[in-house]
Design a protein around this motif. Structure first.
Motif, PDB file in Angstrom:
ATOM      1  N   GLY A 320       0.821  -1.200   0.000  1.00 24.38           N
ATOM      2  CA  GLY A 320       0.000   0.000   0.000  1.00 24.38           C
ATOM      3  C   GLY A 320       0.851   1.244   0.000  1.00 24.38           C
ATOM      4  O   GLY A 320       1.828   1.347  -0.753  1.00 24.38           O
ATOM      5  N   THR A 342      -2.682   3.549   3.513  1.00 23.61           N
ATOM      6  CA  THR A 342      -3.517   2.808   2.566  1.00 23.61           C
ATOM      7  C   THR A 342      -3.012   1.372   2.505  1.00 23.61           C
ATOM      8  O   THR A 342      -1.810   1.132   2.304  1.00 23.61           O
ATOM      9  N   HIS A 344      -3.666  -2.245   0.575  1.00 18.48           N
ATOM     10  CA  HIS A 344      -4.348  -2.931  -0.521  1.00 18.48           C
ATOM     11  C   HIS A 344      -5.027  -4.205  -0.017  1.00 18.48           C
ATOM     12  O   HIS A 344      -4.660  -4.744   1.040  1.00 18.48           O
ATOM     13  N   ASN A 402      -6.306  -5.620   6.089  1.00 15.10           N
ATOM     14  CA  ASN A 402      -7.415  -5.355   5.177  1.00 15.10           C
ATOM     15  C   ASN A 402      -8.204  -6.646   4.976  1.00 15.10           C
ATOM     16  O   ASN A 402      -7.672  -7.632   4.453  1.00 15.10           O
ATOM     17  N   GLU A 406     -11.530  -3.886  -1.271  1.00 16.20           N
ATOM     18  CA  GLU A 406     -11.101  -2.578  -1.750  1.00 16.20           C
ATOM     19  C   GLU A 406     -10.006  -2.059  -0.827  1.00 16.20           C
ATOM     20  O   GLU A 406      -9.746  -2.630   0.236  1.00 16.20           O
ATOM     21  N   ASP A 407      -9.358  -0.978  -1.244  1.00 12.60           N
ATOM     22  CA  ASP A 407      -8.311  -0.401  -0.398  1.00 12.60           C
ATOM     23  C   ASP A 407      -8.880   0.000   0.958  1.00 12.60           C
ATOM     24  O   ASP A 407      -9.988   0.545   1.057  1.00 12.60           O
TER      25      ASP A 407
END
Length: 464
Positions: A320, A342, A344, A402, A406-407
């Protein structure tokens, strides 16, 4: 029901007689809402009905059949009847229960086998906070503080929305205010204790900071604005802000007139209550028209109350990206450090902890989970969605994985003069292999795969 059966059933119902007060009673004198003393304790004629076992129909996800210590994320989002089962642990749940909460909090319903004891509650969904609504559809605000997260003692947060041309009225507060614009744009304005003035337009991704006691205002521009406010007091309460309207309402008009050099009648039309969030005249497009200055001049650029963080490129890593802002580049926010992260799909913010500060985190987009570990052996795994707040105490290890498609985007905020952390992977990889092998019984091949540099965000690779 057939007529004959219905008649028999009605014959079994108790007969009620009215009392003088109008309350019904039975012929045997007992209240219709209570049984008799003969029902208490053991009875030789007591019969337990058969066929009471609930008919529970469910199927387990593949991860629920693994050893519980593997702790694979369980996506219950589309599971009709999720169950609190992992490997050989747990058992079925016939209810009553809130299936919606169970589906979005799978690590609460079926926690990894590595969870143990009880940590603090490190999660608060702002969707459960009361939403304070502005007047004339001007916007809203909802907050998190120690009332709902008692252990989040160092920071509190507010999510605020202003419709186009709406104001957060002129105000100040005892706490310092750090803000991240989530969407839209607004004009911010302030005057410091030296009489120096400040005004700027900020947009999504930008940051501002107002020290404690500095009066300021915020007005949304044409697209409206939503922003996240973080305060350096865990018990901060948006309702206890010092407002310009309240100052004028609670100061004698004769004193106001003397102080401001006006007539008493000048204050006949001041609002009769606080405005909080309200609509006003749209800000002029040319910001120079509102650039009021005094003999003290404007606030120096080195002490600017805004930082155009949206224009700072992100540092890309395998899983990310990371953007850091702290007093090294935004000195006025002397004790606020933050990172916008962020992650991924499948990736994770690496296991880490902060040596000098608690961490206050807000989830901007996506979904994820984190395990908070506190000494000596307590661990709790939490599931987070957009709009949720996480709180990780100083030196307590955690990660953010995550779990969506989506991110995942979130902001980590520290009360520290520099954004720093200790990464588990770097620590282990940078310790002599003999020490690590003797302590953790890891193989030489495993040790050779470890990286001596921080990863910040690791990619979503898995191995047996």
């Amino acid at each position: 029901m057939k007529l004959e059966a219905l008649s028999q059933a009605l014959c079994l119902l108790p007969v009620f007689l009215p009392l003088a007060s109008g309350a019904p009673t039975r012929r045997d004198g007992n209240s219709p809402m209570r049984g008799t003393a003969s029902l208490a304790g053991y009875s030789p004629s007591e019969n337990i009905a058969t066929g009471l076992k609930p008919d529970i129909k469910y199927s387990l996800l593949p991860g629920q059949k693994e050893n519980a210590d593997i702790g694979t994320y369980l996506d219950f989002e589309n599971v009709e009847n999720p169950q609190p089962i992992r490997g050989s642990k747990g058992g079925d749940d016939p209810g009553p229960r809130n299936y919606y909460y169970d589906r979005i909090n799978s690590d609460k319903l079926a926690p990894p086998g590595t969870d143990h004891g009880q940590t603090i509650n490190a999660q608060w969904p702002l969707g459960l906070s009361r939403n304070r609504l502005g007047i004339d559809n001007a916007g809203w605000a909802r907050q998190e503080n120690t009332v709902v997260m008692p252990d989040a003692t160092e920071m509190a947060g507010v999510d605020m929305r202003l419709e186009p041309a709406a104001y957060r009225e002129l105000h100040w507060h005892l706490a310092a205010e750090w803000a991240l614009v989530l969407n839209g744009s607004c004009r911010i304005q302030a005057v410091n204790e030296h009489g120096e003035t400040f005004i700027d337009d900020v947009q999504a991704g930008d940051v501002w900071f107002f020290p404690a006691g500095i009066p300021h205002s915020i007005q949304a521009l044409d697209d409206g604005v939503e922003f996240l406010l973080v305060f350096d007091q865990g018990d901060f309460d948006e309702d206890n802000t010092f407002l310009a309207t309240e100052v004028f309402l609670h100061t004698p008009k004769s004193v106001l007139a003397k102080n401001l050099g006006t007539s008493i009648s000048a204050f006949d039309k001041i609002p009769d209550d606080e405005l909080f969030i309200f609509k006003g005249t749209p800000a002029p497009e040319d910001i120079e028209k509102q650039n009021v200055t005094t003999s003290a001049g404007i606030i120096p650029r080195t002490e600017s109350y805004s930082y155009h963080f949206s224009e700072q490129p992100a540092h890309e890593v395998a899983g990310g990206s990371v953007k850091i802002i702290d007093p090294q580049t935004f000195p006025i926010a002397s004790n606020f450090s933050a990172a916008v992260v962020t992650v991924h799909p499948g990736g994770m913010r690496e296991i880490h902890w902060h040596t000098t500060s608690d961490e206050w985190t807000f989830f901007i987009r996506g979904q994820g989970r984190a395990t908070l570990f506190t000494a000596p052996d307590d661990a709790t795994t939490f599931d987070y969605r957009s709009g949720d707040i996480a709180y990780f105490p100083q030196s307590s290890s955690h990660y953010v994985e995550n779990t969506g498609d989506e991110d995942l985007v979130f902001v980590e905020v520290l009360q520290a003069p520099q954004f720093t952390d200790v990464a588990l992977g770097q620590w282990i990889a940078s310790t002599p292999r003999q020490i690590v092998a003797d302590t953790l019984n890891l193989s030489e091949s495993t040790l050779s795969q470890l990286k001596t540099e921080k990863q910040y965000v690791v990619a979503g690779t898995t191995s047996d």
